[in-house]
Motif scaffolding. Structure first.
Motif, PDB file in Angstrom:
ATOM      1  N   ILE A  21       7.719  13.959   6.107  1.00 53.93           N
ATOM      2  CA  ILE A  21       8.000  12.704   5.411  1.00 53.93           C
ATOM      3  C   ILE A  21       9.474  12.337   5.555  1.00 53.93           C
ATOM      4  O   ILE A  21       9.827  11.181   5.814  1.00 53.93           O
ATOM      5  N   LEU A  22      10.349  13.331   5.403  1.00 55.97           N
ATOM      6  CA  LEU A  22      11.788  13.078   5.523  1.00 55.97           C
ATOM      7  C   LEU A  22      12.148  12.585   6.925  1.00 55.97           C
ATOM      8  O   LEU A  22      12.972  11.680   7.088  1.00 55.97           O
ATOM      9  N   LYS A  23      11.522  13.174   7.951  1.00 56.14           N
ATOM     10  CA  LYS A  23      11.794  12.751   9.319  1.00 56.14           C
ATOM     11  C   LYS A  23      11.329  11.323   9.547  1.00 56.14           C
ATOM     12  O   LYS A  23      11.975  10.538  10.246  1.00 56.14           O
ATOM     13  N   ARG A  24      10.194  10.970   8.944  1.00 57.35           N
ATOM     14  CA  ARG A  24       9.688   9.614   9.082  1.00 57.35           C
ATOM     15  C   ARG A  24      10.621   8.620   8.406  1.00 57.35           C
ATOM     16  O   ARG A  24      10.895   7.536   8.931  1.00 57.35           O
ATOM     17  N   ILE A  25      11.146   8.998   7.235  1.00 64.09           N
ATOM     18  CA  ILE A  25      12.080   8.114   6.533  1.00 64.09           C
ATOM     19  C   ILE A  25      13.362   7.950   7.346  1.00 64.09           C
ATOM     20  O   ILE A  25      13.909   6.849   7.458  1.00 64.09           O
ATOM     21  N   GLN A  51      11.945   2.674   1.804  1.00 62.65           N
ATOM     22  CA  GLN A  51      12.114   2.659   0.346  1.00 62.65           C
ATOM     23  C   GLN A  51      10.815   3.035  -0.362  1.00 62.65           C
ATOM     24  O   GLN A  51      10.821   3.769  -1.346  1.00 62.65           O
ATOM     25  N   GLU A  52       9.702   2.532   0.155  1.00 66.04           N
ATOM     26  CA  GLU A  52       8.408   2.835  -0.464  1.00 66.04           C
ATOM     27  C   GLU A  52       8.111   4.333  -0.391  1.00 66.04           C
ATOM     28  O   GLU A  52       7.601   4.920  -1.348  1.00 66.04           O
ATOM     29  N   LEU A  53       8.424   4.948   0.741  1.00 67.23           N
ATOM     30  CA  LEU A  53       8.172   6.382   0.902  1.00 67.23           C
ATOM     31  C   LEU A  53       9.073   7.209  -0.013  1.00 67.23           C
ATOM     32  O   LEU A  53       8.635   8.197  -0.601  1.00 67.23           O
ATOM     33  N   LEU A  54      10.332   6.801  -0.127  1.00 65.03           N
ATOM     34  CA  LEU A  54      11.251   7.507  -1.019  1.00 65.03           C
ATOM     35  C   LEU A  54      10.742   7.455  -2.456  1.00 65.03           C
ATOM     36  O   LEU A  54      10.720   8.466  -3.162  1.00 65.03           O
ATOM     37  N   SER A  55      10.307   6.273  -2.875  1.00 67.50           N
ATOM     38  CA  SER A  55       9.814   6.111  -4.241  1.00 67.50           C
ATOM     39  C   SER A  55       8.503   6.858  -4.451  1.00 67.50           C
ATOM     40  O   SER A  55       8.312   7.528  -5.472  1.00 67.50           O
TER      41      SER A  55
END
Length: 247
Positions: A8-12, A37-41
């Motif tokens: 997930i972090l790599k995708r962000i 932003q949506e993924l972080l939230s």
């Protein structure tokens, strides 16, 4: 799972880099930043969790001249908050020494891109709906302008309220001993970073309750009804969406 979080972090990271790519269109950059932003939230992550060879975007400001209509400011303020920014207005002087109203967005570059683009979309939609509403209505120019202004006030009032409601929906309840206000880590850290930046810059934001003079109740209520139908996301084509959101 650690591996899932790393993915997930790599995708962000990828999305944030794409949002700053000079080769990307404005719409593509906005979509990439918005998805990041949506993924972080969604995963309750903070920008500090994203570690690679790229520095974390600094908090900066961006100012631009705006019209003096209060309804535009309501939309800008609500939209800025939704996309992790702080907006405030001030009065400046242009190159011809005329006093102009300025809106300033404070936040990270990728967040400001999304916030500014969404503000333009919302404001232009309100104007377009008002023009369409009165294109065949009889009356003098002054009468039409009066009704159109009331329509815009109603539309913007309802739209800004819906944007605020969306922010509340996107901020789940994370209350605990270390987080009494219930904000997810991303929102909490971003608000703190912006507040600290404003303090170091000597900027003190004062809240003001703006007045609203409704000169045509029917037009105002029709504007509110139309404000209910404005989409809270900009439209993108399928090709762009698949490119920007590809894993």
């Amino acid at each position: 799972m650690p591996e899932e979080k790393e993915s997930i972090l790599k995708r962000i990271q990828k999305l944030l880099k794409m949002s700053e790519d000079n080769g990307a269109s404005e719409n593509e950059a906005m979509l990439a930043a918005k998805k990041a932003q949506e993924l972080l939230s969604e995963h309750n992550l903070s920008r500090s969790d994203i570690k690679d060879d790229t520095e974390v975007e600094p908090i900066e400001k961006e100012s631009f001249d705006v019209e003096r209509d209060n309804w535009r400011g309501w939309i800008q303020s609500a939209t800025a908050k939704l996309y992790f920014c702080q907006m405030y207005t001030s009065t400046g002087v242009d190159e011809k020494y005329r006093r102009v109203k300025q809106a300033t967005f404070v936040g990270r570059k990728s967040n400001r891109i999304v916030a500014k683009s969404m503000c333009d979309y919302f404001i232009n939609t309100v104007i377009r709906l008002a023009d369409k509403e009165f294109e065949t209505v009889p009356g003098s120019k002054s009468e039409i302008n009066r009704m159109k202004q009331a329509f815009k006030l109603g539309c913007a009032t309802r739209l800004s309220k819906r944007i605020k409601e969306k922010w509340l929906e996107l901020v789940p309840d994370y209350k605990g001993i270390e987080n009494p206000d219930g904000l997810p880590m991303l929102y909490k850290n971003e608000q703190k970073a912006i507040s600290e930046w404003l303090k170091t810059q000597g900027v003190r934001i004062v809240s003001k309750k703006s007045s609203m003079n409704i000169r045509d109740r029917a037009a105002y209520h029709n504007g509110q009804a139309k404000g209910n139908g404005i989409g809270l996301d900009t439209q993108v084509n399928n090709a762009t969406r698949s490119r920007m959101l590809a894993r």
